[in-house]
Write a protein that holds these residues in place. Structure first.
Motif, PDB file in Angstrom:
ATOM      1  N   ARG A 165       0.118  13.368   5.081  1.00  0.00           N
ATOM      2  CA  ARG A 165       1.367  14.132   5.188  1.00  0.00           C
ATOM      3  C   ARG A 165       2.306  13.489   6.213  1.00  0.00           C
ATOM      4  NH1 ARG A 165      -2.487  18.548   5.336  1.00  0.00           N
ATOM      5  NH2 ARG A 165      -2.538  19.608   3.315  1.00  0.00           N
ATOM      6  N   GLU A 166       1.769  13.184   7.388  1.00  0.00           N
ATOM      7  CA  GLU A 166       2.584  12.546   8.422  1.00  0.00           C
ATOM      8  C   GLU A 166       3.041  11.165   7.986  1.00  0.00           C
ATOM      9  OE1 GLU A 166       2.104  11.082  13.075  1.00  0.00           O
ATOM     10  OE2 GLU A 166       0.736  12.606  12.257  1.00  0.00           O
ATOM     11  N   GLN A 167       2.146  10.442   7.317  1.00  0.00           N
ATOM     12  CA  GLN A 167       2.475   9.088   6.870  1.00  0.00           C
ATOM     13  C   GLN A 167       3.631   9.103   5.871  1.00  0.00           C
ATOM     14  OE1 GLN A 167      -0.499   7.142   4.445  1.00  0.00           O
ATOM     15  NE2 GLN A 167      -0.041   5.154   5.352  1.00  0.00           N
ATOM     16  N   ILE A 168       3.558   9.984   4.898  1.00  0.00           N
ATOM     17  CA  ILE A 168       4.629  10.020   3.895  1.00  0.00           C
ATOM     18  C   ILE A 168       5.900  10.612   4.492  1.00  0.00           C
ATOM     19  CG2 ILE A 168       5.261  10.700   1.555  1.00  0.00           C
ATOM     20  CD1 ILE A 168       2.337  10.928   0.869  1.00  0.00           C
ATOM     21  N   ALA A 169       5.766  11.510   5.469  1.00  0.00           N
ATOM     22  CA  ALA A 169       6.956  12.013   6.163  1.00  0.00           C
ATOM     23  C   ALA A 169       7.684  10.881   6.885  1.00  0.00           C
ATOM     24  CB  ALA A 169       6.568  13.116   7.140  1.00  0.00           C
ATOM     25  N   ILE A 170       6.922   9.946   7.455  1.00  0.00           N
ATOM     26  CA  ILE A 170       7.541   8.758   8.066  1.00  0.00           C
ATOM     27  C   ILE A 170       8.305   7.977   7.001  1.00  0.00           C
ATOM     28  CG2 ILE A 170       7.067   6.518   9.137  1.00  0.00           C
ATOM     29  CD1 ILE A 170       4.684   7.884  10.546  1.00  0.00           C
ATOM     30  N   MET A 171       7.687   7.795   5.842  1.00  0.00           N
ATOM     31  CA  MET A 171       8.361   7.061   4.769  1.00  0.00           C
ATOM     32  C   MET A 171       9.610   7.797   4.291  1.00  0.00           C
ATOM     33  SD  MET A 171       6.821   4.201   4.321  1.00  0.00           S
ATOM     34  CE  MET A 171       7.425   3.677   2.706  1.00  0.00           C
TER      35      MET A 171
ATOM     36  N   GLU B 159       0.481  17.266  -3.826  1.00  0.00           N
ATOM     37  CA  GLU B 159       1.382  17.452  -2.698  1.00  0.00           C
ATOM     38  C   GLU B 159       2.102  16.154  -2.351  1.00  0.00           C
ATOM     39  OE1 GLU B 159       1.201  18.435   2.082  1.00  0.00           O
ATOM     40  OE2 GLU B 159      -0.515  18.980   0.825  1.00  0.00           O
ATOM     41  N   ALA B 160       1.352  15.046  -2.291  1.00  0.00           N
ATOM     42  CA  ALA B 160       1.945  13.761  -1.913  1.00  0.00           C
ATOM     43  C   ALA B 160       3.045  13.351  -2.878  1.00  0.00           C
ATOM     44  CB  ALA B 160       0.863  12.686  -1.855  1.00  0.00           C
ATOM     45  N   LEU B 161       2.831  13.587  -4.158  1.00  0.00           N
ATOM     46  CA  LEU B 161       3.816  13.157  -5.154  1.00  0.00           C
ATOM     47  C   LEU B 161       5.068  14.030  -5.162  1.00  0.00           C
ATOM     48  CD1 LEU B 161       1.451  12.147  -8.088  1.00  0.00           C
ATOM     49  CD2 LEU B 161       2.758  10.649  -6.581  1.00  0.00           C
ATOM     50  N   GLY B 162       5.060  15.071  -4.342  1.00  0.00           N
ATOM     51  CA  GLY B 162       6.255  15.886  -4.204  1.00  0.00           C
ATOM     52  C   GLY B 162       7.205  15.410  -3.123  1.00  0.00           C
ATOM     53  N   TYR B 163       6.797  14.417  -2.320  1.00  0.00           N
ATOM     54  CA  TYR B 163       7.676  13.888  -1.279  1.00  0.00           C
ATOM     55  C   TYR B 163       8.777  13.021  -1.882  1.00  0.00           C
ATOM     56  CZ  TYR B 163       4.654  15.385   2.611  1.00  0.00           C
ATOM     57  OH  TYR B 163       3.945  16.123   3.534  1.00  0.00           O
TER      58      TYR B 163
ATOM     59  N   SER C 195       9.965  10.130  -1.087  1.00  0.00           N
ATOM     60  CA  SER C 195       9.754   8.680  -1.193  1.00  0.00           C
ATOM     61  C   SER C 195       8.665   8.308  -2.185  1.00  0.00           C
ATOM     62  CB  SER C 195       9.393   8.104   0.184  1.00  0.00           C
ATOM     63  OG  SER C 195       8.148   8.628   0.634  1.00  0.00           O
ATOM     64  N   ALA C 196       7.911   9.270  -2.714  1.00  0.00           N
ATOM     65  CA  ALA C 196       6.701   8.968  -3.484  1.00  0.00           C
ATOM     66  C   ALA C 196       6.988   8.638  -4.941  1.00  0.00           C
ATOM     67  CB  ALA C 196       5.725  10.138  -3.407  1.00  0.00           C
ATOM     68  N   ILE C 197       6.198   7.699  -5.452  1.00  0.00           N
ATOM     69  CA  ILE C 197       6.158   7.406  -6.882  1.00  0.00           C
ATOM     70  C   ILE C 197       4.696   7.299  -7.303  1.00  0.00           C
ATOM     71  CG2 ILE C 197       8.351   6.153  -6.895  1.00  0.00           C
ATOM     72  CD1 ILE C 197       6.678   3.538  -7.035  1.00  0.00           C
ATOM     73  N   VAL C 198       4.439   7.370  -8.599  1.00  0.00           N
ATOM     74  CA  VAL C 198       3.102   7.117  -9.121  1.00  0.00           C
ATOM     75  C   VAL C 198       2.894   5.616  -9.186  1.00  0.00           C
ATOM     76  CG1 VAL C 198       1.566   7.341 -11.114  1.00  0.00           C
ATOM     77  CG2 VAL C 198       3.050   9.248 -10.454  1.00  0.00           C
ATOM     78  N   ALA C 199       1.851   5.137  -8.501  1.00  0.00           N
ATOM     79  CA  ALA C 199       1.565   3.702  -8.500  1.00  0.00           C
ATOM     80  C   ALA C 199       0.077   3.507  -8.234  1.00  0.00           C
ATOM     81  CB  ALA C 199       2.416   2.985  -7.450  1.00  0.00           C
ATOM     82  N   ALA C 200      -0.307   2.288  -7.906  1.00  0.00           N
ATOM     83  CA  ALA C 200      -1.685   1.930  -7.554  1.00  0.00           C
ATOM     84  C   ALA C 200      -2.625   1.954  -8.748  1.00  0.00           C
ATOM     85  CB  ALA C 200      -2.232   2.845  -6.450  1.00  0.00           C
ATOM     86  N   SER C 201      -2.135   1.603  -9.937  1.00  0.00           N
ATOM     87  CA  SER C 201      -3.044   1.488 -11.090  1.00  0.00           C
ATOM     88  C   SER C 201      -3.994   0.303 -10.921  1.00  0.00           C
ATOM     89  CB  SER C 201      -2.249   1.314 -12.379  1.00  0.00           C
ATOM     90  OG  SER C 201      -1.795  -0.022 -12.537  1.00  0.00           O
ATOM     91  N   ASP C 202      -3.555  -0.723 -10.165  1.00  0.00           N
ATOM     92  CA  ASP C 202      -4.342  -1.947  -9.981  1.00  0.00           C
ATOM     93  C   ASP C 202      -4.668  -2.633 -11.304  1.00  0.00           C
ATOM     94  OD1 ASP C 202      -4.405  -2.229  -7.274  1.00  0.00           O
ATOM     95  OD2 ASP C 202      -6.436  -1.501  -6.989  1.00  0.00           O
ATOM     96  N   ALA C 203      -3.874  -2.392 -12.332  1.00  0.00           N
ATOM     97  CA  ALA C 203      -4.128  -2.995 -13.647  1.00  0.00           C
ATOM     98  C   ALA C 203      -4.226  -4.507 -13.526  1.00  0.00           C
ATOM     99  CB  ALA C 203      -3.012  -2.623 -14.616  1.00  0.00           C
ATOM    100  N   GLY C 204      -5.246  -5.068 -14.156  1.00  0.00           N
ATOM    101  CA  GLY C 204      -5.488  -6.501 -14.094  1.00  0.00           C
ATOM    102  C   GLY C 204      -6.471  -6.903 -13.035  1.00  0.00           C
ATOM    103  N   ALA C 205      -6.909  -5.949 -12.194  1.00  0.00           N
ATOM    104  CA  ALA C 205      -7.859  -6.253 -11.123  1.00  0.00           C
ATOM    105  C   ALA C 205      -9.099  -5.379 -11.256  1.00  0.00           C
ATOM    106  CB  ALA C 205      -7.204  -6.033  -9.768  1.00  0.00           C
ATOM    107  N   HIS C 206     -10.078  -5.646 -10.380  1.00  0.00           N
ATOM    108  CA  HIS C 206     -11.308  -4.841 -10.324  1.00  0.00           C
ATOM    109  C   HIS C 206     -11.898  -4.673 -11.726  1.00  0.00           C
ATOM    110  CE1 HIS C 206     -10.041  -4.212  -6.254  1.00  0.00           C
ATOM    111  NE2 HIS C 206      -8.939  -3.614  -6.653  1.00  0.00           N
ATOM    112  N   MET C 207     -12.109  -5.805 -12.371  1.00  0.00           N
ATOM    113  CA  MET C 207     -12.384  -5.838 -13.799  1.00  0.00           C
ATOM    114  C   MET C 207     -13.624  -5.045 -14.225  1.00  0.00           C
ATOM    115  SD  MET C 207     -10.044  -7.617 -15.257  1.00  0.00           S
ATOM    116  CE  MET C 207      -8.999  -9.050 -15.271  1.00  0.00           C
ATOM    117  N   LEU C 208     -14.604  -4.936 -13.337  1.00  0.00           N
ATOM    118  CA  LEU C 208     -15.861  -4.303 -13.727  1.00  0.00           C
ATOM    119  C   LEU C 208     -16.097  -2.964 -13.038  1.00  0.00           C
ATOM    120  CD1 LEU C 208     -18.235  -7.410 -13.774  1.00  0.00           C
ATOM    121  CD2 LEU C 208     -17.130  -6.297 -15.712  1.00  0.00           C
ATOM    122  N   THR C 209     -15.153  -2.509 -12.242  1.00  0.00           N
ATOM    123  CA  THR C 209     -15.391  -1.257 -11.517  1.00  0.00           C
ATOM    124  C   THR C 209     -14.274  -0.230 -11.636  1.00  0.00           C
ATOM    125  OG1 THR C 209     -14.496  -2.238  -9.486  1.00  0.00           O
ATOM    126  CG2 THR C 209     -16.894  -2.321  -9.781  1.00  0.00           C
TER     127      THR C 209
END
Length: 569
Positions: free
Chosen positions: A281-287, A431-435, A437-451
């Protein structure tokens, strides 16, 4: 005559405005009109009862290698993505000197879990500078548009050579070379630069990434170049995954100083770690506060970016002596049969993992491991974790877990939550996605191929947060679409997409929300050198359209490849 008309759809335009029913006309790759369309068209799609949205903008992927050989990028293609940005987290493949090819492969394998065999077989290395890299990507036709960030680690290695691991602040000619190469890359169309400061990002040999411990002066010098070009800095702070809560607070202070001194636009990867569950909460408030000064964006995942555990990939027994012997002596096709033998099971259960390994870490976290089930419940109650289930059934926890992994075979659905699930629900995510500055991200598509198979994140936002969630409030359809279209597009400087409006790029999804389904993950051996990866099919997309061309129809590729490399204007 129009090229395409989408009739009677539930238009959710990406701005957050309330949905409305209308037709969309497309001509020459652009949206020509929205309203009641009577002009004839070469192609008409009946969207009665279906939602019609802009194509998804995924700003956090790791397709740096795959974009050089794979025009489809199926992990994202099946889930409605029409623009993806790669090069995040400071790892990548350019700029690079020929003598450093092997080292960049080591880091891509260690940090992003991409098979070194696949990288060695697939990469042509027909580039050295970052602009050369973009030029090498330019000719390939693609299923959707892709754009690139300059990774800080390779940039440092290119400028500093062997000194990269000992010198934490480039100076003099080395810093000048980095600034010049970064400026050339941004002028050539890179969207910005990405840096990672988490010590958890390491090569398989255990080396920290070249940008991990970089000092403030170097970041300020590079941020000045980024700001001058109107690009953005993407940062993964130390502590973001729970490494050190106090370090994360120092990192946020550092980011504030960088913004105040340079005025650079920033993207921050953010999570809710278990050991500091309320700081987000504090982190995203900074953003949000920084967002009043510059364009400041918080990249937050729509679910817990956990690991799928399986005997064919990562699991809590993977670094026991018996398991390592099997993995090194038998082809993967024979592992499950061998592991099912009672004497093999008994041996593994009697052993411990080597210390300081992934297997050791996983074996100590079974209170946060769940069976997602055939219907993939990504928000299970903590009472359903494997440890508590074993306790209720009067069984030993490690044996219960072993049997669960055997039962799921080559269809991974045993799921370990690492972040965004500290209190046993996804309430923090909502809650975080209601700030602001927030967007939906971090899919990491193309990485972590087996996990990890979070390329379906955008579809999950619709199926779970809009339609199915039962453990707390849902999100409005219009809000979710906004978080995945206009908001991320504008955050990276793309003004021509992310909204359904006349004159903008015709990147469009037509979705049967009632039928939208994310399917069980499965293994495929389709990377170069036959390397394996996890894939996850998504159904319910009646059409995905890129630049006015239908690329997928009724969950099948049409063969059209209108996607291109996008360069920042």
């Amino acid at each position: 005559m129009l090229d395409l008309v989408i009739k009677r759809g539930r238009i959710v335009d990406g701005t957050g405005a309330q949905e409305r029913t209308a037709d969309i006309a497309v001509k020459q790759g652009r949206i020509a009109e929205i309203g009641s369309i009577s002009e004839p068209a070469h192609r008409t799609i009946d969207a009665d009862g279906l939602i019609v949205t802009p194509g998804w903008i995924d700003v956090h992927t790791h397709y740096d290698a795959q974009v050089t050989w794979d025009p489809w990028l199926d992990a994202s293609f099946v889930s409605g993505v029409t623009t993806a940005i790669f090069g995040n987290c400071g790892v990548g493949l350019a700029p690079v000197r020929p003598q450093d090819h092997a080292l960049l492969i080591e880091f891509m394998e260690g940090v992003e879990e991409i098979s070194a065999d696949a990288l060695r077989a697939g990469l042509k290395w027909n580039w050295e500078s970052f602009s050369d890299y973009l030029d090498a990507l330019e000719p390939m036709e693609r299923s959707f548009d892709v754009g690139a960030l300059v990774p800080h680690g390779p940039l440092r290695l290119w400028a500093m050579g062997e000194r990269v691991q000992t010198e934490k602040c480039a100076k003099g000619e080395e810093l000048g070379a980095m600034r010049d190469e970064l400026a050339r890359a941004l002028e050539a169309g890179a969207f910005g630069m990405a840096t990672s400061r988490t010590p958890l990002h390491r090569s398989l040999a255990g080396a920290a990434t070249p940008d991990c411990f970089v000092e403030e002066d170097e970041l300020l010098a590079l941020a000045e170049v980024i700001e001058a070009q109107g690009a953005y800095l993407q940062m993964v702070p130390n502590g973001s995954i729970g490494e050190n809560p106090e370090e994360l607070r120092r990192e946020m202070a550092l980011l504030e100083r960088i913004v105040d001194e340079t005025g650079v636009d920033v993207h921050l990867l953010s999570f809710q770690p278990d050991n500091d569950p309320d700081y987000y909460r504090e982190q995203i408030a900074i953003m949000d506060r920084l967002n009043t000064k510059v364009s400041a964006t918080t990249q937050f995942a729509g679910r817990s970016p956990g690991a799928l555990l399986n005997f064919l990939s990562a699991n809590p027994f993977m670094h026991t002596p018996t398991f390592e012997r099997i993995a090194s002596s038998l082809p993967v096709e024979q592992w499950l049969e061998e592991l099912a033998r009672p004497e093999v099971k008994a041996s593994i259960l009697a052993e411990e993992n080597r210390p300081d390994t992934l297997g050791s870490m996983l074996s100590g976290a079974l209170d946060r491991v769940f069976d997602l089930g055939d219907e993939l419940n990504y928000e299970p109650d903590l009472d359903q974790c494997l440890a508590r289930r074993a306790e209720r059934e009067g069984l030993e926890m490690r044996e219960f877990t072993y049997d669960a992994l055997l039962a799921t075979g080559d269809t991974p659905r045993i799921w370990a939550t690492f972040v965004n699930y500290a209190k046993g629900s996804l309430d923090a995510v909502g809650e975080a996605l209601g700030y602001d500055s927030a967007i939906v991200a971090a899919s990491d598509a193309g990485a972590h191929m087996l996990t990890v198979v979070d390329a379906s994140m955008n579809s999950f936002m619709l199926s779970h947060w809009v339609r199915d969630r039962k453990r707390g409030p849902r999100m409005a359809l219009e809000q979710v679409v906004h978080l995945m279209t206009q908001k991320p597009a504008r955050s990276i400087g793309l003004q021509d997409r992310g909204v359904l409006a006349p004159g903008l790029k015709a990147d469009i999804n037509v979705i049967d929300l009632d039928a939208l389904k994310i399917h069980l993950p499965h293994f495929e051996s389709d990377l170069p050198a036959g390397a394996r990866r996890l894939m996850q099919d998504v159904t319910g997309y009646r059409a995905t359209i890129v630049s006015g061309e239908v690329t997928r129809e009724n969950d099948k590729a049409t063969g059209a490849l209108p996607g291109r490399l996008v360069r920042r204007a």
